[in-house]
Scaffold this active site. Sequence first.
Site, PDB file in Angstrom:
ATOM      1  N   TYR A 145      -0.325   1.322  -0.221  1.00  0.00           N
ATOM      2  CA  TYR A 145      -1.067   1.410   1.041  1.00  0.00           C
ATOM      3  C   TYR A 145      -2.240   2.327   0.739  1.00  0.00           C
ATOM      4  O   TYR A 145      -2.035   3.530   0.513  1.00  0.00           O
ATOM      5  CB  TYR A 145      -0.201   2.029   2.140  1.00  0.00           C
ATOM      6  CG  TYR A 145       0.889   1.124   2.685  1.00  0.00           C
ATOM      7  CD1 TYR A 145       0.556  -0.009   3.428  1.00  0.00           C
ATOM      8  CD2 TYR A 145       2.239   1.408   2.484  1.00  0.00           C
ATOM      9  CE1 TYR A 145       1.554  -0.837   3.948  1.00  0.00           C
ATOM     10  CE2 TYR A 145       3.231   0.590   2.999  1.00  0.00           C
ATOM     11  CZ  TYR A 145       2.876  -0.531   3.724  1.00  0.00           C
ATOM     12  OH  TYR A 145       3.858  -1.345   4.236  1.00  0.00           O
ATOM     13  N   ASP A 173      -2.538  -5.689   5.428  1.00  0.00           N
ATOM     14  CA  ASP A 173      -2.276  -6.148   6.807  1.00  0.00           C
ATOM     15  C   ASP A 173      -1.768  -5.032   7.698  1.00  0.00           C
ATOM     16  O   ASP A 173      -1.185  -5.272   8.746  1.00  0.00           O
ATOM     17  CB  ASP A 173      -1.254  -7.301   6.785  1.00  0.00           C
ATOM     18  CG  ASP A 173       0.080  -6.897   6.161  1.00  0.00           C
ATOM     19  OD1 ASP A 173       0.317  -5.692   5.931  1.00  0.00           O
ATOM     20  OD2 ASP A 173       0.904  -7.798   5.886  1.00  0.00           O
ATOM     21  N   HIS A 263       3.813 -10.065   6.345  1.00  0.00           N
ATOM     22  CA  HIS A 263       4.670  -8.880   6.222  1.00  0.00           C
ATOM     23  C   HIS A 263       6.083  -9.187   6.746  1.00  0.00           C
ATOM     24  O   HIS A 263       6.761  -8.332   7.321  1.00  0.00           O
ATOM     25  CB  HIS A 263       4.053  -7.716   7.017  1.00  0.00           C
ATOM     26  CG  HIS A 263       4.209  -6.357   6.390  1.00  0.00           C
ATOM     27  ND1 HIS A 263       3.154  -5.633   5.899  1.00  0.00           N
ATOM     28  CD2 HIS A 263       5.304  -5.580   6.204  1.00  0.00           C
ATOM     29  CE1 HIS A 263       3.593  -4.455   5.457  1.00  0.00           C
ATOM     30  NE2 HIS A 263       4.900  -4.404   5.616  1.00  0.00           N
TER      31      HIS A 263
HETATM   32  C1  FNR Z   1       8.847  -4.981   3.996  1.00  0.00           C
HETATM   33  N1  FNR Z   1       7.589  -5.356   3.556  1.00  0.00           N
HETATM   34  C2  FNR Z   1       6.758  -4.413   2.990  1.00  0.00           C
HETATM   35  N2  FNR Z   1       5.556  -4.779   2.497  1.00  0.00           N
HETATM   36  C3  FNR Z   1       4.730  -3.888   1.930  1.00  0.00           C
HETATM   37  O1  FNR Z   1       3.640  -4.269   1.489  1.00  0.00           O
HETATM   38  N3  FNR Z   1       5.098  -2.574   1.829  1.00  0.00           N
HETATM   39  C4  FNR Z   1       6.296  -2.126   2.291  1.00  0.00           C
HETATM   40  O2  FNR Z   1       6.602  -0.941   2.194  1.00  0.00           O
HETATM   41  C5  FNR Z   1       7.157  -3.071   2.910  1.00  0.00           C
HETATM   42  N4  FNR Z   1       8.367  -2.679   3.402  1.00  0.00           N
HETATM   43  C6  FNR Z   1       9.231  -3.633   3.921  1.00  0.00           C
HETATM   44  C7  FNR Z   1      10.485  -3.224   4.349  1.00  0.00           C
HETATM   45  C8  FNR Z   1      11.387  -4.187   4.813  1.00  0.00           C
HETATM   46  C9  FNR Z   1      12.745  -3.747   5.249  1.00  0.00           C
HETATM   47  C10 FNR Z   1      11.013  -5.544   4.868  1.00  0.00           C
HETATM   48  C11 FNR Z   1      11.976  -6.593   5.343  1.00  0.00           C
HETATM   49  C12 FNR Z   1       9.766  -5.929   4.464  1.00  0.00           C
HETATM   50  C13 FNR Z   1       7.177  -6.772   3.628  1.00  0.00           C
HETATM   51  C14 FNR Z   1       7.615  -7.537   2.390  1.00  0.00           C
HETATM   52  O3  FNR Z   1       6.882  -7.152   1.269  1.00  0.00           O
HETATM   53  C15 FNR Z   1       7.415  -9.051   2.558  1.00  0.00           C
HETATM   54  O4  FNR Z   1       6.098  -9.302   2.978  1.00  0.00           O
HETATM   55  C16 FNR Z   1       8.404  -9.688   3.544  1.00  0.00           C
HETATM   56  O5  FNR Z   1       9.642  -9.061   3.499  1.00  0.00           O
HETATM   57  C17 FNR Z   1       8.577 -11.163   3.225  1.00  0.00           C
HETATM   58  O6  FNR Z   1       9.378 -11.772   4.153  1.00  0.00           O
HETATM   59  P1  FNR Z   1      10.966 -12.055   3.950  1.00  0.00           P
HETATM   60  O7  FNR Z   1      11.162 -12.556   2.539  1.00  0.00           O
HETATM   61  O8  FNR Z   1      11.646 -10.773   4.237  1.00  0.00           O
HETATM   62  O9  FNR Z   1      11.219 -13.110   4.980  1.00  0.00           O
END
Ligand code: FNR
Length: 370
Positions: A145, A173, A263
Site C-alpha cells: 500500500y 483500489d 479486492h
Molecule cells: C484481502 N485482500 C488484500 N489485498 C491486498 O492488496 N492487500 C491486503 O492486505 C489484502 N488483505 C486481504 C485480507 C483478506 C482476509 C481477504 C479475503 C482479502 C484482497 C485479496 O488480495 C484478493 O483481491 C481477494 O481476496 C480475491 O478474492 P477471493 O479469492 O478471496 O474471492
Amino acid sequence: MTTTAKTSSAQGAPLSVREYEPLARELLDPVHHDYFAGGAHDEITLRANEAAFARLALVPRILRGRGRPDLTTDLLGRRTSMPIVLAPTAFHRLAHPDAERATARAAASTGAIMIAAMLSTVAVEEIAAAARKTAGDAQLWFQLYVQRDMGFTEALVRRAEDAGCTALVVTADSPALGRHVRNDRNDFHDLPPGMVCENLRSLRADEPGHVRQVDLSPELSWDHVRRLRAMTGLPIVIKGVLHPEDARIAADLGMDAVIVSNHGGRQLDTTPATVTQLPRVLDAVGDRIPVLLDGGVRRGTDVAKALALGAAAVAVGRPVVWGLTVGGQQGVEQVLGMLRDELAHTLTLCGCAGPAELDRDMVAREDPRW
Ligand code: FNR
C-alpha cells in the site's frame, strides 16, 4: 454405465476448495471468521464474483489428441508451476499460529507464486526465508500500500528487494478502507493484543506495528506510482484495476502487469464481478502487458474460464486462508493442489495441452432467457 458422484470422502476430508470454509468457520473465532469472509457494505460484489463464474460456460474441443496438459506458465519473465498465484491477504496469524510461514512453505512446495501482504503478521524476511528453505527457487512478490510518506514507502520497497522478492504488487483500489458491516458490528478494527503487522513494527522503532499506522490516502495518484517506477528495478504490478482506461494508463506508464480485482468485494461494493470486467480490460491493453484476475476463483473450471478469456493467471485469496486455518501448511497445499488438479483435468476435458490453448471461443455466456 451409472456412477454415484462422490461428494465427500469416507474420512470427511474436504474434496473441493469450497468445503474448507465451513471447516475453517468451526475453528475460527467468529469475529475473525467474519473478517476473512466478509465484504464491503451489502456484500453484493463479494457474491457477484463467484456468481459470474457460474454464469459462464466452457465449450470444450474434442478429439484433438493433446495428451496430459502442462500447466507451467511464464509470468514476469520467470517460470512458475501453474497459472494460480496466492493473492495477498493480511493477518495470517489469526488463522493459524504458523501464519505466513506456513503459507509460504505451501506455496513454495507447490511451485506457486505467493504475493506476501504488506500487512503480514510475520516479517517479509522471515516469509522469504521459509519459502526459500522449502524450495530454493521459490518466488515471492511483495504487496504494497503506497504510503504518502515516500521515505517510509521506499524503506518497505528496499526491504522487499533485500528479502529477494521478485515483483512489487501495488494495491491501487484502496484510497480509503472499505466499510465492512461485519467488522463494525464486531468492533474489529485492529489485531488482538500480541499480534502486529511485523513489516510496520520493525521499520519504525517508535511504532508498535498497529494497523492504524497504515496510511490509506485519497491523495495517492499515478504520480506516486511513477516515483515508485523510478525507485526500483523490480517489475511493478498494479492490483485493483477495473476500468479499461486505468489498465491502459498502467501499460503506458511502463507497469509490468495489472490484476483485475475488486479486492474480493472488500472495497467498493457494487463493482462488477472481475470475470465480467476482464474482457473489457483485455480489449484495452491487448498483448502489451499480462493481465491477471482475482475474485471468486474456487474451481479449476473458474481458472480455465479466466485464462480462456485472456488472463495470464489468476490469484486466490480466501481459499488459501481457509486451508491455512484447517491444516496450516498442509491445508494450503491441499487447496492449491486441488485447484491445480482441477485445472489439469479441465484442460484435458477441453482438449488443451496447456493454458495457452484455451481461447475466448471456448467460453460462452449462459443467458437466463434461453
Ligand atoms: C484481502 N485482500 C488484500 N489485498 C491486498 O492488496 N492487500 C491486503 O492486505 C489484502 N488483505 C486481504 C485480507 C483478506 C482476509 C481477504 C479475503 C482479502 C484482497 C485479496 O488480495 C484478493 O483481491 C481477494 O481476496 C480475491 O478474492 P477471493 O479469492 O478471496 O474471492
